[in-house]
Motif scaffolding. Structure first.
Motif, short mmCIF file in Angstrom:
data_model
loop_
_atom_site.label_atom_id
_atom_site.label_comp_id
_atom_site.label_asym_id
_atom_site.label_seq_id
_atom_site.Cartn_x
_atom_site.Cartn_y
_atom_site.Cartn_z
N TYR A 1 0.84 -1.04 0.05
CA TYR A 1 0.04 0.09 -0.13
C TYR A 1 0.97 1.14 -0.07
O TYR A 1 2.12 1.33 0.39
N LYS A 2 0.18 2.32 -0.36
CA LYS A 2 0.88 3.72 -0.35
C LYS A 2 0.71 4.11 1.25
O LYS A 2 -0.16 3.51 2.06
N SER A 3 1.66 4.93 1.66
CA SER A 3 1.30 5.32 3.06
C SER A 3 0.15 5.76 3.57
O SER A 3 -0.43 6.71 2.93
N GLY A 4 -0.36 5.31 4.78
CA GLY A 4 -1.68 5.82 5.21
C GLY A 4 -2.74 5.39 4.46
O GLY A 4 -3.94 5.74 4.65
N SER A 5 -2.61 4.45 3.38
CA SER A 5 -3.81 3.83 2.59
C SER A 5 -4.13 2.32 2.83
O SER A 5 -3.04 1.76 3.24
N TYR A 6 -5.18 1.85 2.38
CA TYR A 6 -5.61 0.61 2.27
C TYR A 6 -5.71 0.13 1.02
O TYR A 6 -6.09 -1.10 0.51
N GLN B 1 -6.32 10.61 8.19
CA GLN B 1 -6.91 10.56 7.14
C GLN B 1 -8.49 10.86 7.56
O GLN B 1 -8.76 10.26 8.70
N THR B 2 -9.18 11.69 6.83
CA THR B 2 -10.62 12.07 7.42
C THR B 2 -11.54 10.82 7.10
O THR B 2 -12.55 10.77 7.93
N ASN B 3 -11.14 9.97 6.43
CA ASN B 3 -12.15 8.83 6.26
C ASN B 3 -11.71 7.60 7.02
O ASN B 3 -12.24 6.40 6.71
N ILE B 4 -10.72 7.61 7.69
CA ILE B 4 -10.06 6.47 8.42
C ILE B 4 -9.84 6.91 10.09
O ILE B 4 -9.14 8.04 10.45
N ARG B 5 -10.81 6.49 11.24
CA ARG B 5 -10.75 7.04 12.46
C ARG B 5 -9.43 6.96 13.20
O ARG B 5 -9.01 7.88 13.79
N ASN B 6 -8.77 5.86 12.84
CA ASN B 6 -7.62 5.38 13.69
C ASN B 6 -6.88 4.15 13.17
O ASN B 6 -7.22 3.66 12.15
N ASN B 7 -5.85 3.84 14.04
CA ASN B 7 -5.09 2.66 13.52
C ASN B 7 -5.77 1.14 13.54
O ASN B 7 -5.59 0.42 12.68
N TRP B 8 -6.72 1.19 14.17
CA TRP B 8 -7.41 0.13 14.12
C TRP B 8 -8.18 0.03 12.82
O TRP B 8 -8.32 -1.17 12.23
N ASP B 9 -8.92 0.92 12.65
CA ASP B 9 -9.60 1.09 11.41
C ASP B 9 -8.58 0.77 10.03
O ASP B 9 -8.93 0.04 8.93
N LEU B 10 -7.31 1.29 10.08
CA LEU B 10 -6.43 1.25 8.98
C LEU B 10 -5.89 -0.27 8.94
O LEU B 10 -5.97 -0.87 7.71
N SER B 11 -5.56 -0.87 10.12
CA SER B 11 -5.19 -2.15 9.90
C SER B 11 -6.27 -3.19 9.57
O SER B 11 -6.05 -4.13 8.89
#
Length: 288
Positions: A163-168, A206-216
């Motif tokens: 992925y790109k940094s901060g992206s899923y 990221q406005t559409n990702i709340r936290n690292n739980w969401d990202l992972s």
């Protein structure tokens, strides 16, 4: 006369300008090679650190078994000494002697059991590693880090491979490595597969990702869907999960540690009956 002196000066200036141009191009080439070497060195250092951690865990388990074996042998020696004293002094009855003999036999059996467990643990790890990587060529295996820990296979992929940094969203170039992983998974179509996302402890912005739980979790879900839709892995075998920043394998206070913690693990787990079959195969692996 002025024209005669001016012509050599012009030629000298042209030669010096050409030399400067070649020098700058050479410098840029050397700088690019140097940057590439730095990147390669960082990746090798990261791989070495992960391997050292897993090696340390394996050594700890072996040490624990060796300590149990040593303790059992000490108990056996003590029982044997007591039996020898009984026989020498003839102060104990036949019942006590028989009891001690039974205890020595049981102790010896327990030692053999511990030794057998250690050998089978080593053999099982070897069998799983060989079985799960035999579908890859040596060149393909270099792009996938496959480890075996306590009978479970971990395929670990750094986040910048996918992925790109901060992206899923999965990068187009990630297709090669996911194809290799899918090849392993499809080769063992009855094994369960858990895709687990992990991050460092830096808050996501990221406005559409709340936290690292969401990202992972979103990253794990992206990999699961790619395995299903692109590589035809049965979705009934797949589970997507996120562990956020709470399962680190390195220190988040350094850039290198954070890089190791940002990873996606694909965990391939045989079912219980398959474990039993593999344990049986473990006896066939030659001991080194």
């Amino acid at each position: 006369m002025k024209v005669k002196f001016l012509l050599p000066v012009i030629l000298l200036a042209a030669v010096l300008a050409q030399s400067s141009c070649v020098s700058n191009k050479k410098y840029a080439e050397l700088q690019a090679n140097y940057n590439k070497s730095l990147d390669t060195n960082a990746k090798l250092k990261q791989s070495w650190q992960v391997t050292q951690q897993e090696l340390s865990g394996s050594r700890a388990r072996v040490t624990s078994l060796e300590e149990q074996i040593a303790a059992a042998k000490a108990t056996q020696a003590s029982l044997q000494d007591a039996l020898n004293k009984c026989l020498a002094g003839n102060n104990q009855g036949n019942v006590n002697i028989a009891k001690l003999a039974d205890q020595i036999t049981a102790s010896d059996k327990y030692i053999r059991h511990l030794v057998d467990l250690k050998n089978k643990s080593d053999s099982l790890n070897q069998v799983l590693t060989n079985n799960l990587t035999r579908s890859l060529s040596p060149a393909e295996a270099q792009g996938v880090d496959v480890k075996v820990l306590k009978g479970v296979v971990y395929v670990s992929l750094a986040d910048n491979m996918l992925y790109k940094s901060g992206s899923y969203e999965i990068l187009p170039q990630a297709g090669d490595v996911l194809a290799k992983v899918a090849k392993i998974i499809n080769d063992y179509s009855t094994y369960d597969v858990l895709v687990e996302g992990n991050t460092d402890n830096v808050p996501i912005k990221q406005t559409n990702i709340r936290n690292n739980w969401d990202l992972s979790t979103l990253r794990a879900s992206s990999v699961v869907q790619a395995l299903q839709n692109t590589y035809n892995v049965d979705p009934k075998r797949l589970t997507a999960g996120g562990r956020g920043e709470y399962n680190p394998i390195a220190d988040n206070s350094t850039a290198s540690g954070r890089s190791q913690n940002r990873r996606t693990q694909i965990i391939i787990t045989p079912k219980l009956d398959q474990f039993m079959t593999l344990i049986g195969k473990g006896d066939e692996v030659p001991k080194n």
